[in-house]
Design an enzyme around this catalytic site. Sequence first.
Site, short mmCIF file in Angstrom:
data_model
loop_
_atom_site.label_atom_id
_atom_site.label_comp_id
_atom_site.label_asym_id
_atom_site.label_seq_id
_atom_site.Cartn_x
_atom_site.Cartn_y
_atom_site.Cartn_z
N LYS A 180 3.13 -1.76 -11.33
CA LYS A 180 3.95 -0.77 -12.01
C LYS A 180 4.27 0.33 -11.01
CE LYS A 180 3.40 3.10 -13.93
NZ LYS A 180 4.66 3.65 -13.42
N GLU A 256 -7.13 5.90 -5.27
CA GLU A 256 -6.80 6.73 -4.11
C GLU A 256 -6.10 7.95 -4.70
OE1 GLU A 256 -5.26 8.62 -1.64
OE2 GLU A 256 -3.88 7.01 -1.04
N GLU A 387 -3.56 20.79 -4.55
CA GLU A 387 -2.63 20.12 -3.64
C GLU A 387 -1.28 20.81 -3.70
OE1 GLU A 387 -2.72 15.95 -4.89
OE2 GLU A 387 -2.80 15.41 -2.78
P1 ADP Z 1 2.20 11.95 -8.86
O1 ADP Z 1 1.75 13.34 -9.16
O2 ADP Z 1 2.08 11.55 -7.44
O3 ADP Z 1 3.49 11.55 -9.52
P2 ADP Z 1 0.83 10.55 -10.93
O4 ADP Z 1 -0.64 10.38 -10.98
O5 ADP Z 1 1.47 11.36 -11.99
O6 ADP Z 1 1.09 11.07 -9.48
O7 ADP Z 1 1.56 9.14 -10.91
C1 ADP Z 1 1.17 8.06 -10.12
C2 ADP Z 1 1.47 6.78 -10.86
O8 ADP Z 1 0.75 6.78 -12.09
C3 ADP Z 1 2.93 6.60 -11.26
O9 ADP Z 1 3.26 5.23 -11.16
C4 ADP Z 1 2.95 7.06 -12.70
O10 ADP Z 1 4.02 6.50 -13.44
C5 ADP Z 1 1.62 6.52 -13.18
N1 ADP Z 1 1.07 7.14 -14.38
C6 ADP Z 1 1.22 8.42 -14.82
N2 ADP Z 1 0.55 8.60 -15.97
C7 ADP Z 1 -0.07 7.42 -16.28
C8 ADP Z 1 -0.92 6.96 -17.32
N3 ADP Z 1 -1.31 7.75 -18.32
N4 ADP Z 1 -1.36 5.67 -17.28
C9 ADP Z 1 -1.01 4.87 -16.26
N5 ADP Z 1 -0.20 5.24 -15.26
C10 ADP Z 1 0.26 6.49 -15.26
#
Ligand code: ADP
Length: 487
Positions: A180, A256, A387
């Site tokens: 995803k 990570e 960050e």
């Molecule tokens: P960033 O701040 O770098 O965008 P995120 O942690 O928000 O980092 O997002 C990293 C990945 O996690 C993306 O692919 C995002 O769509 C996904 N993501 C965000 N929320 C969820 C969730 N509740 N469950 C699974 N994946 C998620």
Amino acid sequence: MTSFNHKLFQKSAYIDGVWCDASDGKTFDVVNPSNGIVLAKVADCTIEDAFKAVHAAQTAYPVWRDTPAKDRSKILRCWYDLIVENADELATLLSCEQGKPLSEAKGEVLYGASFVEWFSEEAKRAYGEIIPTPVRGRELFAFKEPIGVTAAITPWNFPVAMITRKVAPALAVGCTSIVKPAAETPLSALALAMLAAEAGIPKGVFNIIPTNRAQEVGQVLTTHPVIRKVSFTGSTEVGRIIMRQSADTIKKLSLELGGNAPFIVFDDADLDNAVIGAIASKYRNSGQTCICANRFYVQAGIYDKFAEKLGVAVAGLKVGDAFEKGVDQGPLITVEAIEKVEELVEDALSKGAKVSIGGKRHALGGTFYQPTILTNVSRDARLLKEEIFGPVAPLIKFETEQEAIDLANESEYGLAAYFYSRDLGRVFRVARRLETGMIGVNEGLIASAEVPFGGVKQSGLGREGSRHGIEDYLEIKYVCVGGLSKP
Ligand code: ADP
């Protein structure tokens, strides 16, 4: 660049070797962060699509698992060759959806490809063990076996490399994978899948489900009993959710997560080298990497000199569209991202920090932010704890080696750290004391396929890349063969 029409431009999901729409036909917009122009309407995968992908990966698993390692290796090698052959097109796509300068995008594509090359080689070396028996009449073995169906949830800051770093080791050992990608950058992921198909990766082995419904689809990937491992790169906040959701089915996890890298410059450092490292570590990808220098601790004796030299280098950074010649820094990914940077800078200024250079949005508008240096930063400023994920360097003065170590370790994160010193004793003392998973000594860029990438404390679990990266996709099966001493 606003539109393109090359063969790697794909907008559908890739499930079970088929390019398909979302089950409810919905799409979401992918936007060029440089100019806000919609690049593509991409399939917005649903829970149903996620289930479909899990089923495909489960069905494909036994055949892929039983494919000889040498054959898997050859296919991965072919995928690597195709990524390298198409590096220019992949870089164009990457710059369009992510905004990083084209040369940096090309660098990421080749870096991403290097994981496929590395793990295509490692595929042949997933050795088990023969264990000397403590009891007569037994032979003892530890087999290394693939973990099974895996899922990867990846971020937008490295749309190619964060996928290959997870998928290549998974596929190398015989796991199947569902990815995803981040909703901001699915086009690079889909392009990688096109090349994977061309390389001969069988249907169902590698699936991509782009979606703007991260929570719902994430829920499926973290709770489905068939998925045995989830590898996630992203924020610590979402990492915690993934870990919590994965608990019920006791999934293996690689996380990570966020970082808060200290960058320490000691009095005895080569200052010009430190400035080169600081620029690379801080301003690359507009400061949007998890191993970016987040806090600069500079020893009192060279504080002014370092600030001055860094200022000259930062003043020379050219900000602009990824496709403009000579551009060093692109836009930030979204409006929310630039607002967060503004908030953190305002907080620092309200606590006494001074703007040495930059400090506000760039004249180009949109999400472009000026490369910035802040001096006189108070130790309770939020940007020393959180960050920044933007091109802002806060400079803090320190007096002693111990003080630098204490300040550096004052963080819930422990991903990367950098320090500059020419004193061999100090190099080893400080390297031993810093609480991070990775350390750059007199180097600002330290990642490569050959080395173990990962963090300690709340920066995550597991290591990616290196010979350790493959272990995260293997289970150990102990086999005891007894009754051997009887004639
Ligand atoms: P960033 O701040 O770098 O965008 P995120 O942690 O928000 O980092 O997002 C990293 C990945 O996690 C993306 O692919 C995002 O769509 C996904 N993501 C965000 N929320 C969820 C969730 N509740 N469950 C699974 N994946 C998620």
